[in-house]
Design an enzyme around this catalytic site. Structure first.
Site, PDB file in Angstrom:
ATOM      1  N   ASN A 124       7.524  49.185  18.696  1.00 56.89           N
ATOM      2  CA  ASN A 124       6.524  50.588  18.744  1.00 56.89           C
ATOM      3  C   ASN A 124       5.410  51.418  17.597  1.00 56.89           C
ATOM      4  O   ASN A 124       5.939  50.817  16.776  1.00 56.89           O
ATOM      5  CB  ASN A 124       6.904  51.299  20.011  1.00 56.89           C
ATOM      6  CG  ASN A 124       5.470  51.712  20.770  1.00 56.89           C
ATOM      7  OD1 ASN A 124       5.227  52.268  20.897  1.00 56.89           O
ATOM      8  ND2 ASN A 124       5.923  50.408  21.761  1.00 56.89           N
ATOM      9  N   ARG A 125       4.779  52.656  17.845  1.00 54.17           N
ATOM     10  CA  ARG A 125       4.199  53.462  17.431  1.00 54.17           C
ATOM     11  C   ARG A 125       4.243  54.318  16.720  1.00 54.17           C
ATOM     12  O   ARG A 125       5.244  54.562  16.763  1.00 54.17           O
ATOM     13  CB  ARG A 125       2.489  53.776  17.911  1.00 54.17           C
ATOM     14  CG  ARG A 125       1.748  52.167  18.944  1.00 54.17           C
ATOM     15  CD  ARG A 125       0.953  52.366  19.477  1.00 54.17           C
ATOM     16  NE  ARG A 125       0.231  51.289  19.811  1.00 54.17           N
ATOM     17  CZ  ARG A 125       0.928  50.358  21.333  1.00 54.17           C
ATOM     18  NH1 ARG A 125       1.990  50.719  21.610  1.00 54.17           N
ATOM     19  NH2 ARG A 125      -0.034  49.661  21.266  1.00 54.17           N
ATOM     20  N   HIS A 150       4.449  48.476  15.537  1.00 51.22           N
ATOM     21  CA  HIS A 150       5.920  47.261  15.549  1.00 51.22           C
ATOM     22  C   HIS A 150       6.013  46.549  13.875  1.00 51.22           C
ATOM     23  O   HIS A 150       6.205  44.715  13.689  1.00 51.22           O
ATOM     24  CB  HIS A 150       5.746  45.984  16.517  1.00 51.22           C
ATOM     25  CG  HIS A 150       5.928  46.168  17.792  1.00 51.22           C
ATOM     26  ND1 HIS A 150       6.701  47.144  18.177  1.00 51.22           N
ATOM     27  CD2 HIS A 150       5.075  45.329  18.475  1.00 51.22           C
ATOM     28  CE1 HIS A 150       6.084  47.169  19.746  1.00 51.22           C
ATOM     29  NE2 HIS A 150       5.144  46.879  20.062  1.00 51.22           N
ATOM     30  N   HIS A 224      11.689  41.958  21.781  1.00 48.54           N
ATOM     31  CA  HIS A 224      10.485  41.639  22.438  1.00 48.54           C
ATOM     32  C   HIS A 224      10.154  40.945  23.633  1.00 48.54           C
ATOM     33  O   HIS A 224       9.362  40.182  23.894  1.00 48.54           O
ATOM     34  CB  HIS A 224       9.224  42.052  21.470  1.00 48.54           C
ATOM     35  CG  HIS A 224       8.415  42.453  21.799  1.00 48.54           C
ATOM     36  ND1 HIS A 224       7.175  42.195  22.844  1.00 48.54           N
ATOM     37  CD2 HIS A 224       7.660  43.751  21.126  1.00 48.54           C
ATOM     38  CE1 HIS A 224       6.613  43.183  23.396  1.00 48.54           C
ATOM     39  NE2 HIS A 224       5.984  43.571  22.732  1.00 48.54           N
ATOM     40  N   SER A 225      11.289  40.096  23.815  1.00 47.32           N
ATOM     41  CA  SER A 225      11.257  39.875  25.289  1.00 47.32           C
ATOM     42  C   SER A 225      10.096  39.965  26.340  1.00 47.32           C
ATOM     43  O   SER A 225      10.221  40.623  26.825  1.00 47.32           O
ATOM     44  CB  SER A 225      12.440  38.953  25.467  1.00 47.32           C
ATOM     45  OG  SER A 225      13.200  38.252  24.102  1.00 47.32           O
ATOM     46  N   TYR A 226      10.077  38.682  26.930  1.00 50.77           N
ATOM     47  CA  TYR A 226       8.672  38.232  27.859  1.00 50.77           C
ATOM     48  C   TYR A 226       9.904  37.953  28.787  1.00 50.77           C
ATOM     49  O   TYR A 226       9.662  37.080  28.573  1.00 50.77           O
ATOM     50  CB  TYR A 226       7.154  37.706  27.966  1.00 50.77           C
ATOM     51  CG  TYR A 226       6.127  39.171  26.658  1.00 50.77           C
ATOM     52  CD1 TYR A 226       6.963  39.324  25.485  1.00 50.77           C
ATOM     53  CD2 TYR A 226       5.332  39.474  27.948  1.00 50.77           C
ATOM     54  CE1 TYR A 226       5.799  39.625  24.938  1.00 50.77           C
ATOM     55  CE2 TYR A 226       4.488  40.007  26.530  1.00 50.77           C
ATOM     56  CZ  TYR A 226       4.333  40.532  25.485  1.00 50.77           C
ATOM     57  OH  TYR A 226       3.590  40.772  24.534  1.00 50.77           O
ATOM     58  N   ASP A 296       2.741  50.525  30.330  1.00 44.86           N
ATOM     59  CA  ASP A 296       3.463  50.645  28.984  1.00 44.86           C
ATOM     60  C   ASP A 296       3.474  51.704  27.976  1.00 44.86           C
ATOM     61  O   ASP A 296       2.950  52.197  27.045  1.00 44.86           O
ATOM     62  CB  ASP A 296       1.786  50.047  27.394  1.00 44.86           C
ATOM     63  CG  ASP A 296       1.905  49.493  26.496  1.00 44.86           C
ATOM     64  OD1 ASP A 296       2.966  49.935  26.036  1.00 44.86           O
ATOM     65  OD2 ASP A 296       1.518  49.124  25.316  1.00 44.86           O
ATOM     66  N   GLN A 333      11.489  50.594  26.224  1.00 43.90           N
ATOM     67  CA  GLN A 333       9.514  50.921  26.614  1.00 43.90           C
ATOM     68  C   GLN A 333       9.809  49.451  28.165  1.00 43.90           C
ATOM     69  O   GLN A 333       9.566  48.380  27.337  1.00 43.90           O
ATOM     70  CB  GLN A 333       9.305  50.235  25.296  1.00 43.90           C
ATOM     71  CG  GLN A 333       7.333  49.990  25.500  1.00 43.90           C
ATOM     72  CD  GLN A 333       6.456  51.302  24.979  1.00 43.90           C
ATOM     73  OE1 GLN A 333       7.680  52.312  24.952  1.00 43.90           O
ATOM     74  NE2 GLN A 333       5.675  51.196  25.421  1.00 43.90           N
ATOM     75  N   GLU A 361      12.227  46.412  25.964  1.00 48.29           N
ATOM     76  CA  GLU A 361      12.410  47.178  24.810  1.00 48.29           C
ATOM     77  C   GLU A 361      13.341  48.165  24.380  1.00 48.29           C
ATOM     78  O   GLU A 361      12.611  49.285  24.765  1.00 48.29           O
ATOM     79  CB  GLU A 361      11.483  47.268  24.092  1.00 48.29           C
ATOM     80  CG  GLU A 361      10.142  45.808  24.009  1.00 48.29           C
ATOM     81  CD  GLU A 361       8.822  46.360  24.052  1.00 48.29           C
ATOM     82  OE1 GLU A 361       8.430  46.933  22.845  1.00 48.29           O
ATOM     83  OE2 GLU A 361       7.795  46.135  24.483  1.00 48.29           O
TER      84      GLU A 361
HETATM   85  C1  GLA Z   1       4.468  46.853  22.931  1.00 39.31           C
HETATM   86  C2  GLA Z   1       3.255  47.705  23.245  1.00 39.31           C
HETATM   87  C3  GLA Z   1       2.337  47.505  23.480  1.00 39.31           C
HETATM   88  C4  GLA Z   1       2.014  46.426  23.085  1.00 39.31           C
HETATM   89  C5  GLA Z   1       2.913  45.317  22.796  1.00 39.31           C
HETATM   90  C6  GLA Z   1       2.221  44.006  22.284  1.00 39.31           C
HETATM   91  O1  GLA Z   1       4.919  46.861  24.308  1.00 39.31           O
HETATM   92  O2  GLA Z   1       3.562  49.058  23.470  1.00 39.31           O
HETATM   93  O3  GLA Z   1       1.117  48.107  23.725  1.00 39.31           O
HETATM   94  O4  GLA Z   1       1.021  46.313  21.882  1.00 39.31           O
HETATM   95  O5  GLA Z   1       3.851  45.825  21.913  1.00 39.31           O
HETATM   96  O6  GLA Z   1       1.166  43.666  22.937  1.00 39.31           O
END
Ligand code: GLA
Length: 398
Positions: A124-125, A150, A224-226, A296, A333, A361
């Site tokens: 994350n940020r 990331h 970061h699996s979807y 998010d 997250q 996450e």
């Molecule tokens: C994370 C971030 C989102 C986005 C995704 C990837 O989950 O929190 O804002 O950047 O990754 O698209």
């Protein structure tokens, strides 16, 4: 004489038949024992490697396929440690791929919204791509406006990992290692990282992270699996029922950086303490949902410092699939695929439309290096960073 001959022949035949049956029984028993043995030793789980393509610099990328004996199969590539597929049974015993991903290495290299990837050094940020340690200010790669996201421009999701497959007592595992150089993407210290994926026979996928450094640094690794538990990537995940074991979340500013406030979920669309569908409140007129373009946000998990515990449960009513997420991290997250916009080709045809996947996450809170109130993400030389998350799959009857 003839009578005697006949007697011996008959006796001989009976003797042979008895011997053969005895041997057969013995063999069956020993096979049974072997099977029992292999079952308890997990030798039926397998790992196979094949070629997943070549990097622009000529380096080979391998795919390891881990299979257990309960119908689960996980494909992992050495590029980004990306889980490219995860097959899990539905309530009719049919295994389907429930992991969003792309068809080829070149697609992953060209444009990957972190599908299936290991994230590091920092999940994350980090605000303004800056942080300070012992009075020294470090500037990181800014890859999300002015912020760092990331791990930067070439995070752990885009590097090649060394792979060490292993059979386990009750499953199969793949250990990935990577040495991140001092000042890579702006981070201090040579960081030696390992991520071990273990697919167990009880249908859980464990992810164990470790790291050591030779200089004070920061670390926050995640996965970061979807997921789309329906196994049909043309459907959204809005009908998935989610429970989050969390009483509070971290509100964000317009750039998705936590404001520093820890807000109770009570009475808000962020309250997932009782199971509710992801879609139920996502379109509510709520400032935080507007800022996140949906969910998010990082949830503050209950019972911190109590080791690995249940943090989230997702249930897809139609397929009967259930995924439980266990972690020893303080946060998770939830990202509901808000930025997917139908441009990326889906595995098996079509494209990934908005909200066709969700991510959970597990991690320390975003922007922790700049937020005094958040748990520390500092790693010192001589210490070992260790983090554990387990995704456990099961089904409920129809
Ligand atoms: C994370 C971030 C989102 C986005 C995704 C990837 O989950 O929190 O804002 O950047 O990754 O698209």
């Amino acid at each position: 004489m003839n009578f005697l001959k006949h007697y011996f022949y008959t006796f001989g035949l009976v003797f042979l038949v008895l011997m053969a049956t005895g041997c057969k029984d013995q063999k069956e028993n020993s096979n049974k024992e072997e099977n029992m043995g292999t079952r308890s030793l997990g030798e039926k789980a397998t790992i196979e490697a094949d070629d997943f393509g070549t990097m622009p610099d000529g380096k080979k990328v391998d795919r390891y396929t881990l299979k257990n004996q309960s119908g689960m199969e996980v494909g992992i590539i050495t590029y980004g440690g990306i889980i490219v597929s995860l097959k899990a049974p539905n309530n009719e015993g049919i295994s389907e791929d429930i992991m969003l991903g792309l068809d080829s290495l070149s697609q992953y290299i060209q444009s990957n919204p972190y599908f299936g990837a290991i994230i590091g050094r920092y999940g994350n940020r980090i605000a303004n791509a800056k942080f300070s340690l012992e009075g020294m200010e470090y500037t990181l790669a800014a890859n999300n406006g002015v912020n760092h996201l990331h791990g930067g421009i070439k995070g752990f999701d885009k590097v090649l990992w060394d792979a060490f497959p292993e059979k386990e007592r009750n499953g199969a595992s793949l250990r990935l290692t990577y040495n991140s150089k001092d000042m890579e993407e702006g981070y201090p210290g040579n960081l030696s990282v390992s991520v071990t994926y273990t697919l167990k026979d009880d249908n859980s996928l464990d992810v164990h992270y470790e790291a050591t450094t030779d200089k004070k640094t920061i670390v926050n690794l995640t996965q970061h699996s979807y997921f789309n538990l329906s196994g049909d990537f043309s459907k959204t995940v809005l009908d998935h029922e989610l429970t989050l074991y969390s009483d509070a979340y971290l509100p964000v500013d317009r750039a998705l950086i936590p404001t520093g406030e820890i807000a109770p979920v009570d009475g808000s669309p962020f309250d997932f303490r009782e199971p509710k569908t992801i879609g139920r409140d996502i379109a509510q007129d709520h400032d935080q949902l507007k800022k996140g373009s949906g969910y998010d946000h990082c949830w503050v998990l209950n019972n911190p410092n109590s080791g690995i515990r249940l943090s989230a449960r997702v249930r897809h009513p139609e397929s009967g699939r259930i995924m439980e997420v266990f972690t020893d991290e303080p946060g998770v997250q939830l990202y509901t695929g808000n930025f997917l916009n139908g441009t990326l080709p889906a595995k098996g045809g079509g494209t990934y439309a908005q909200r066709t996947g969700f991510c959970l996450e597990t991690q320390h809170y975003p922007d922790s290096p700049n937020q005094k109130k958040f748990p520390s993400v500092v790693l010192n030389p001589g210490e070992k960073y260790a983090s554990n998350t387990s995704f456990k799959f099961s089904t409920e009857p129809k």
